[in-house]
Enzyme design. Sequence first.
Site, mmCIF file in Angstrom:
data_model
loop_
_atom_site.group_PDB
_atom_site.id
_atom_site.type_symbol
_atom_site.label_atom_id
_atom_site.label_comp_id
_atom_site.label_asym_id
_atom_site.label_seq_id
_atom_site.Cartn_x
_atom_site.Cartn_y
_atom_site.Cartn_z
ATOM 1 N N ASP A 32 -13.767 -6.281 -5.779
ATOM 2 C CA ASP A 32 -13.977 -6.514 -4.354
ATOM 3 C C ASP A 32 -15.417 -6.975 -4.178
ATOM 4 O OD1 ASP A 32 -11.457 -5.452 -3.985
ATOM 5 O OD2 ASP A 32 -12.185 -3.468 -3.367
ATOM 6 N N ASP A 48 0.854 -1.190 0.000
ATOM 7 C CA ASP A 48 0.000 0.000 0.000
ATOM 8 C C ASP A 48 0.887 1.236 0.000
ATOM 9 O OD1 ASP A 48 -2.258 -1.470 -0.017
ATOM 10 O OD2 ASP A 48 -2.778 -1.173 2.093
#
Lengths: 193, 251
Positions: B130, B11
């Site tokens: 997702d 990230d």
Amino acid sequence: MKIVIIDYGAGNIQSIKFAIKRLGFDAVLSSDSDEIQNADKVIFPGVGEASSAMKKLRGSGLDKIIPTLKQPVLGICLGMQLMCKSSEEGDTEGLGIFNVDVIKFSDQVKVPQIGWNQITNLRSDLFKGVVENEHIYLVHSFYAPLCAETIAECSYGLNYSAALQKDNFYGTQFHPEKSSDVGEKILENFLKM
Amino acid sequence: MLAKRIIPCLDIKDGRTVKGVNFVDLRDAGDPVELAKIYSKEGADELVFLDISATEQKRKTLADLVYHVAENVNIPFTVGGGISSIEDVDILLKNGADKVSINSSAVKNPQLINDLVAKFGSQCIVVAIDAKQIDGEWVVHLVGGKVPTERKLFEWAKEVEKRGAGEILFTSMDHDGTKDGFANEALAKLSTELNIPIIASGGAGRKKHFTDTFIKGKADAALAASVFHFKEIGIKELKEELKENGIPVRL
């Protein structure tokens, strides 16, 4: 040594440039036919779709220049495919350096093939110091079948050409610039030819 | 034989890695380039950089990061996070990214997939999905799983394939963070019904989970973050165990 990467607006050229730099050499990008003809080594990259890449090549007149080159030339991925007789992708006529027609993988396998596969039956100085079954990185939906000019094989549903060679012309379906230390070794072999 | 891939995910915020990354032997644990080099040396097959920053300079910062990663790392990497136009993708690929991953922007404007594929080719367009289960049905979510959409996982995945995406990165929000294994049933269904590679994400906790997602989940690649960042699982030992279990890996 003067290394030229042919710049015809197709593909991720930055990674190849960086890989050459990591090996201690410098490469220039060029679409100038004089500069390409006068280079010691020529790299012909390419990603994307065959017919539009070929159109760009024709637009710049480089389709006439490349087959006449006398120094070592390395086509990578789509670059290699465009050096073949034709490609089924977009029904494209290629440069005809390698005497083989590029065709699409059958739907018996996942397409595109993405990832690390093994190279076998290595038979060229391009693979000096590289052992059988090493992994190299590929991303492609079309392939060159085995032929007289095959110098390395890969297996994906069937055996096909992972690399081709004819005289001073070399082509790899895989990306040496993305194939870790093995890829750098292969690239180095080419640059030292 | 084509190897199954192991993909650490980093990230990124404002050009730096976020979340405590536990690498004691690192000069600068916040430097994505340093981390990328270490993962590459340990045998990672690919890397994913997910940009979560929301600043105005985001585009330039990310392009700079991509440039430096490409300069230093000799394995492929994918960049995702807030990518929503041909321009965004063009900048990242020009700076050396191998693939880009799009998520919300594809759900909001599915035509974007076709446009990107036509311009750059299938091989560099990953669509991330997702999803979580609501009343027994897999529902596609946005904003990291917070906002449900009208779309159902399997229909959307098939549409994504039809529009030309080269790969699907499926994250189960039900499994993400649980460290209890991947969503193997849904993964196996995706892998069987589609003919493009599927990357499994969400739920990695132990080495066995990777074996399971490759065998039961039929995944082509597995992505994880914290188990690698906190050194709970080493990539080399993971691959050795996968090999013992008959799974083709690059060692």
